[in-house]
Design a protein around this motif. Structure first.
Motif, PDB file in Angstrom:
ATOM      1  N   ALA A 143       0.810  -1.217   0.000  1.00 21.39           N
ATOM      2  CA  ALA A 143       0.000   0.000   0.000  1.00 21.39           C
ATOM      3  C   ALA A 143       0.843   1.266   0.000  1.00 21.39           C
ATOM      4  CB  ALA A 143      -0.935   0.004   1.205  1.00 21.39           C
ATOM      5  N   THR A 144       2.118   1.173   0.357  1.00 19.43           N
ATOM      6  CA  THR A 144       2.986   2.365   0.286  1.00 19.43           C
ATOM      7  C   THR A 144       3.239   2.771  -1.159  1.00 19.43           C
ATOM      8  OG1 THR A 144       5.076   1.106   0.279  1.00 19.43           O
ATOM      9  CG2 THR A 144       4.150   1.712   2.431  1.00 19.43           C
ATOM     10  N   ARG A 145       2.844   1.904  -2.094  1.00 22.75           N
ATOM     11  CA  ARG A 145       3.014   2.210  -3.523  1.00 22.75           C
ATOM     12  C   ARG A 145       1.662   2.433  -4.209  1.00 22.75           C
ATOM     13  NH1 ARG A 145       6.366  -2.146  -2.349  1.00 22.75           N
ATOM     14  NH2 ARG A 145       4.920  -3.636  -3.298  1.00 22.75           N
ATOM     15  N   ASP A 146       0.613   2.637  -3.412  1.00 25.96           N
ATOM     16  CA  ASP A 146      -0.730   2.850  -3.955  1.00 25.96           C
ATOM     17  C   ASP A 146      -0.761   4.091  -4.855  1.00 25.96           C
ATOM     18  OD1 ASP A 146      -3.731   1.833  -3.217  1.00 25.96           O
ATOM     19  OD2 ASP A 146      -3.733   3.983  -3.648  1.00 25.96           O
ATOM     20  N   ALA A 147      -1.674   4.098  -5.803  1.00 30.52           N
ATOM     21  CA  ALA A 147      -1.791   5.235  -6.714  1.00 30.52           C
ATOM     22  C   ALA A 147      -2.278   6.492  -6.019  1.00 30.52           C
ATOM     23  CB  ALA A 147      -2.741   4.886  -7.861  1.00 30.52           C
ATOM     24  N   ASP A 148      -2.953   6.340  -4.874  1.00 36.50           N
ATOM     25  CA  ASP A 148      -3.530   7.485  -4.163  1.00 36.50           C
ATOM     26  C   ASP A 148      -2.636   7.891  -2.994  1.00 36.50           C
ATOM     27  OD1 ASP A 148      -6.192   9.127  -3.753  1.00 36.50           O
ATOM     28  OD2 ASP A 148      -5.554   8.440  -1.774  1.00 36.50           O
ATOM     29  N   ALA A 149      -2.364   9.178  -2.887  1.00 35.88           N
ATOM     30  CA  ALA A 149      -1.452   9.671  -1.856  1.00 35.88           C
ATOM     31  C   ALA A 149      -1.990   9.464  -0.445  1.00 35.88           C
ATOM     32  CB  ALA A 149      -1.162  11.158  -2.082  1.00 35.88           C
ATOM     33  N   SER A 150      -3.312   9.602  -0.260  1.00 34.94           N
ATOM     34  CA  SER A 150      -3.860   9.425   1.082  1.00 34.94           C
ATOM     35  C   SER A 150      -3.680   7.983   1.559  1.00 34.94           C
ATOM     36  CB  SER A 150      -5.342   9.817   1.113  1.00 34.94           C
ATOM     37  OG  SER A 150      -6.122   8.942   0.305  1.00 34.94           O
ATOM     38  N   VAL A 151      -3.773   7.042   0.633  1.00 35.38           N
ATOM     39  CA  VAL A 151      -3.563   5.637   0.985  1.00 35.38           C
ATOM     40  C   VAL A 151      -2.095   5.405   1.306  1.00 35.38           C
ATOM     41  CG1 VAL A 151      -3.737   3.247   0.187  1.00 35.38           C
ATOM     42  CG2 VAL A 151      -5.504   4.902  -0.434  1.00 35.38           C
ATOM     43  N   ARG A 152      -1.206   5.978   0.505  1.00 33.29           N
ATOM     44  CA  ARG A 152       0.233   5.808   0.774  1.00 33.29           C
ATOM     45  C   ARG A 152       0.600   6.383   2.146  1.00 33.29           C
ATOM     46  NH1 ARG A 152       0.494   7.921  -4.462  1.00 33.29           N
ATOM     47  NH2 ARG A 152       1.684   9.774  -3.851  1.00 33.29           N
ATOM     48  N   ALA A 153       0.055   7.542   2.460  1.00 31.03           N
ATOM     49  CA  ALA A 153       0.347   8.166   3.757  1.00 31.03           C
ATOM     50  C   ALA A 153      -0.174   7.293   4.895  1.00 31.03           C
ATOM     51  CB  ALA A 153      -0.279   9.558   3.826  1.00 31.03           C
ATOM     52  N   GLU A 154      -1.381   6.750   4.722  1.00 29.75           N
ATOM     53  CA  GLU A 154      -1.954   5.860   5.739  1.00 29.75           C
ATOM     54  C   GLU A 154      -1.075   4.626   5.914  1.00 29.75           C
ATOM     55  OE1 GLU A 154      -4.771   4.879   8.604  1.00 29.75           O
ATOM     56  OE2 GLU A 154      -5.008   6.609   7.277  1.00 29.75           O
ATOM     57  N   ALA A 155      -0.555   4.122   4.809  1.00 30.03           N
ATOM     58  CA  ALA A 155       0.263   2.915   4.866  1.00 30.03           C
ATOM     59  C   ALA A 155       1.577   3.147   5.611  1.00 30.03           C
ATOM     60  CB  ALA A 155       0.546   2.412   3.451  1.00 30.03           C
ATOM     61  N   VAL A 156       2.255   4.246   5.317  1.00 29.75           N
ATOM     62  CA  VAL A 156       3.529   4.470   6.000  1.00 29.75           C
ATOM     63  C   VAL A 156       3.309   4.769   7.479  1.00 29.75           C
ATOM     64  CG1 VAL A 156       4.738   5.193   3.913  1.00 29.75           C
ATOM     65  CG2 VAL A 156       3.616   6.913   5.314  1.00 29.75           C
ATOM     66  N   ASN A 157       2.193   5.393   7.803  1.00 27.99           N
ATOM     67  CA  ASN A 157       1.849   5.570   9.217  1.00 27.99           C
ATOM     68  C   ASN A 157       1.606   4.220   9.881  1.00 27.99           C
ATOM     69  OD1 ASN A 157       1.906   8.349   9.932  1.00 27.99           O
ATOM     70  ND2 ASN A 157       0.068   8.714   8.734  1.00 27.99           N
ATOM     71  N   ALA A 158       0.886   3.345   9.182  1.00 28.20           N
ATOM     72  CA  ALA A 158       0.527   2.045   9.741  1.00 28.20           C
ATOM     73  C   ALA A 158       1.757   1.194  10.035  1.00 28.20           C
ATOM     74  CB  ALA A 158      -0.395   1.314   8.776  1.00 28.20           C
ATOM     75  N   LEU A 159       2.781   1.327   9.231  1.00 27.88           N
ATOM     76  CA  LEU A 159       3.974   0.495   9.393  1.00 27.88           C
ATOM     77  C   LEU A 159       4.820   0.893  10.599  1.00 27.88           C
ATOM     78  CD1 LEU A 159       4.971   0.100   5.648  1.00 27.88           C
ATOM     79  CD2 LEU A 159       4.353  -1.754   7.219  1.00 27.88           C
ATOM     80  N   SER A 160       4.468   1.940  11.276  1.00 30.24           N
ATOM     81  CA  SER A 160       5.282   2.393  12.403  1.00 30.24           C
ATOM     82  C   SER A 160       5.234   1.451  13.604  1.00 30.24           C
ATOM     83  CB  SER A 160       4.853   3.792  12.847  1.00 30.24           C
ATOM     84  OG  SER A 160       3.536   3.778  13.356  1.00 30.24           O
ATOM     85  N   PHE A 161       4.304   0.462  13.584  1.00 32.49           N
ATOM     86  CA  PHE A 161       4.201  -0.430  14.736  1.00 32.49           C
ATOM     87  C   PHE A 161       5.283  -1.513  14.748  1.00 32.49           C
ATOM     88  CE2 PHE A 161       2.076  -3.222  11.698  1.00 32.49           C
ATOM     89  CZ  PHE A 161       2.416  -4.494  12.137  1.00 32.49           C
ATOM     90  N   THR A 162       5.931  -1.737  13.606  1.00 29.07           N
ATOM     91  CA  THR A 162       6.869  -2.848  13.499  1.00 29.07           C
ATOM     92  C   THR A 162       8.315  -2.373  13.477  1.00 29.07           C
ATOM     93  OG1 THR A 162       7.469  -4.791  12.166  1.00 29.07           O
ATOM     94  CG2 THR A 162       6.791  -2.807  10.979  1.00 29.07           C
ATOM     95  N   LYS A 163       9.220  -3.293  13.761  1.00 25.16           N
ATOM     96  CA  LYS A 163      10.661  -3.002  13.683  1.00 25.16           C
ATOM     97  C   LYS A 163      11.315  -3.736  12.516  1.00 25.16           C
ATOM     98  CE  LYS A 163      10.413  -0.683  17.550  1.00 25.16           C
ATOM     99  NZ  LYS A 163      10.517   0.805  17.552  1.00 25.16           N
ATOM    100  N   GLN A 164      10.510  -4.341  11.657  1.00 21.54           N
ATOM    101  CA  GLN A 164      11.024  -5.132  10.555  1.00 21.54           C
ATOM    102  C   GLN A 164      11.768  -4.274   9.529  1.00 21.54           C
ATOM    103  OE1 GLN A 164      10.967  -8.439  10.236  1.00 21.54           O
ATOM    104  NE2 GLN A 164       9.814  -8.766  12.141  1.00 21.54           N
ATOM    105  N   VAL A 165      12.897  -4.796   9.073  1.00 28.46           N
ATOM    106  CA  VAL A 165      13.711  -4.072   8.103  1.00 28.46           C
ATOM    107  C   VAL A 165      12.939  -3.840   6.805  1.00 28.46           C
ATOM    108  CG1 VAL A 165      15.787  -4.183   6.667  1.00 28.46           C
ATOM    109  CG2 VAL A 165      15.884  -4.888   9.066  1.00 28.46           C
ATOM    110  N   ALA A 166      12.161  -4.827   6.382  1.00 26.41           N
ATOM    111  CA  ALA A 166      11.405  -4.687   5.132  1.00 26.41           C
ATOM    112  C   ALA A 166      10.436  -3.514   5.214  1.00 26.41           C
ATOM    113  CB  ALA A 166      10.646  -5.977   4.834  1.00 26.41           C
ATOM    114  N   ALA A 167       9.825  -3.348   6.376  1.00 26.86           N
ATOM    115  CA  ALA A 167       8.903  -2.228   6.555  1.00 26.86           C
ATOM    116  C   ALA A 167       9.648  -0.909   6.529  1.00 26.86           C
ATOM    117  CB  ALA A 167       8.143  -2.383   7.873  1.00 26.86           C
ATOM    118  N   ALA A 168      10.782  -0.862   7.235  1.00 30.99           N
ATOM    119  CA  ALA A 168      11.576   0.371   7.264  1.00 30.99           C
ATOM    120  C   ALA A 168      12.067   0.735   5.869  1.00 30.99           C
ATOM    121  CB  ALA A 168      12.752   0.202   8.221  1.00 30.99           C
ATOM    122  N   THR A 169      12.421  -0.267   5.071  1.00 32.12           N
ATOM    123  CA  THR A 169      12.889  -0.025   3.702  1.00 32.12           C
ATOM    124  C   THR A 169      11.784   0.612   2.862  1.00 32.12           C
ATOM    125  OG1 THR A 169      14.419  -1.903   3.835  1.00 32.12           O
ATOM    126  CG2 THR A 169      13.835  -1.101   1.626  1.00 32.12           C
ATOM    127  N   ALA A 170      10.574   0.090   2.994  1.00 35.56           N
ATOM    128  CA  ALA A 170       9.444   0.643   2.233  1.00 35.56           C
ATOM    129  C   ALA A 170       9.127   2.061   2.679  1.00 35.56           C
ATOM    130  CB  ALA A 170       8.217  -0.251   2.423  1.00 35.56           C
TER     131      ALA A 170
END
Length: 318
Positions: free
Chosen positions: A174-201
């Motif tokens: 979802a960080t690559r979604d066509a809509d900016a509001s969705v991308r922003a929501e996605a990067v906010n959502a990923l803040s709960f994890t410490k996974q490298v893959a999430a941090a990379t995205a």
């Protein structure tokens, strides 16, 4: 002293219920208000009976009143009002749905994500978000391919609130979604994890075309805590938007990025007091001795909040 009578200002229960059947919709609407404000044990039952009233103003009042009841029955009534043809009624029902907190209400909402109206689908997910129920996860994941950006964003909120590692692939996509509001929501959502893959995205989102996404990415990186993100955050200090620069400063402070002290200190000379304050706060969080000299140089800043933060930062350095 007399015991408080919950009906003393509204008349007796039978009188209120009687007004619900009055031919005048204005009287019915006022009866709904009175009913919602009483402590009548079966008030919810009577309110639910008004969901199908033929007057939109009455249904609107019912939609607002049901927001005070956190039960599956109230959720069922609100789900019916959400598909009301009168949009103010439907909007009021959506707002009341968002107030639900009892996960047992989810089954009453599970039909909404398949409704043909995107407003209804989005509102259904909005109502399910705060319930934090795994029962909503399947529909939310499926809705990540919905044609409506609003639906995708609300569904993403449901997924984000659950904070499940198993949902990381969907959140990252979802960080690559066509809509900016969705991308922003996605990067906010990923803040709960410490996974490298999430941090990379999320780090990749620092280069997004939309500044709100970049700002959200910077804030999330400070929470995820992966040190490799420091370089991207330092680059973000040159962003055209001060909001992005501010979030980058905060993230660098959270990451205790000693290698970025000089870059952060340079922001003490910003024209914006908010950036100077954030830079001082970041330097205080890092507490590196090399920051002492630039902080002392700004101890007499023209802004009182900046001066206070500079003093705090200097006490952290010692």
């Amino acid at each position: 002293m007399a015991t408080f009578d919950p009906f003393e200002d509204f008349g007796n229960a039978d009188e209120i219920v009687g007004r619900l059947a009055d031919a005048d919709p204005a009287i019915r609407r006022l009866a709904v208000i009175d009913l919602a404000e009483t402590a009548m044990p079966d008030s919810l039952l009577h309110l639910l009976a008004m969901v199908g009233d033929n007057d939109a103003t009455v249904r609107l009042q019912v939609a607002m009143a049901l927001g005070d009841f956190d039960t599956i029955d109230a959720a069922s009534g609100l789900a019916k009002l959400l598909i009301d043809l009168d949009r103010p009624v439907a909007s009021a029902a959506a707002d009341s749905l968002a107030e639900l907190k009892d996960p047992s209400a989810v089954p009453a909402l599970l039909s909404l994500p398949t409704h043909p109206d995107p407003f209804v689908r989005a509102s259904g997910f909005r109502g399910m978000k705060g319930l934090r129920s795994r029962a909503a996860l399947g529909p939310a994941l499926k809705a990540m391919s919905d044609e409506s950006a609003q639906v995708r964003a609300e569904a993403l909120g449901v997924i984000a609130y659950l904070k499940l590692e198993e949902t990381l692939p969907s959140l990252i996509a979802a960080t690559r979604d066509a809509d900016a509001s969705v991308r922003a929501e996605a990067v906010n959502a990923l803040s709960f994890t410490k996974q490298v893959a999430a941090a990379t995205a999320v780090a990749a989102a620092l280069r997004d075309d939309v500044w709100q996404v970049r700002a959200a990415a910077a804030q999330s990186l400070g929470r995820i805590g992966q040190a490799f993100a420091v370089g991207g955050l330092v680059a973000g200090l040159a962003d055209d938007y001060w909001q992005v620069r501010q979030k980058c400063l905060g993230a660098l402070g959270s990451l205790k990025a000693q290698s970025a002290v000089a870059d952060i200190a340079a922001q003490l000379a910003s024209d914006l007091p908010s950036l100077r304050k954030e830079a001082a706060a970041a330097l205080g969080e890092i507490a590196d001795p090399s920051a002492r000299e630039p902080l002392v140089a700004h101890a007499s800043d023209t802004d009182p909040d900046v001066r206070k933060t500079v003093r705090w930062a200097l006490t952290r350095i010692g």
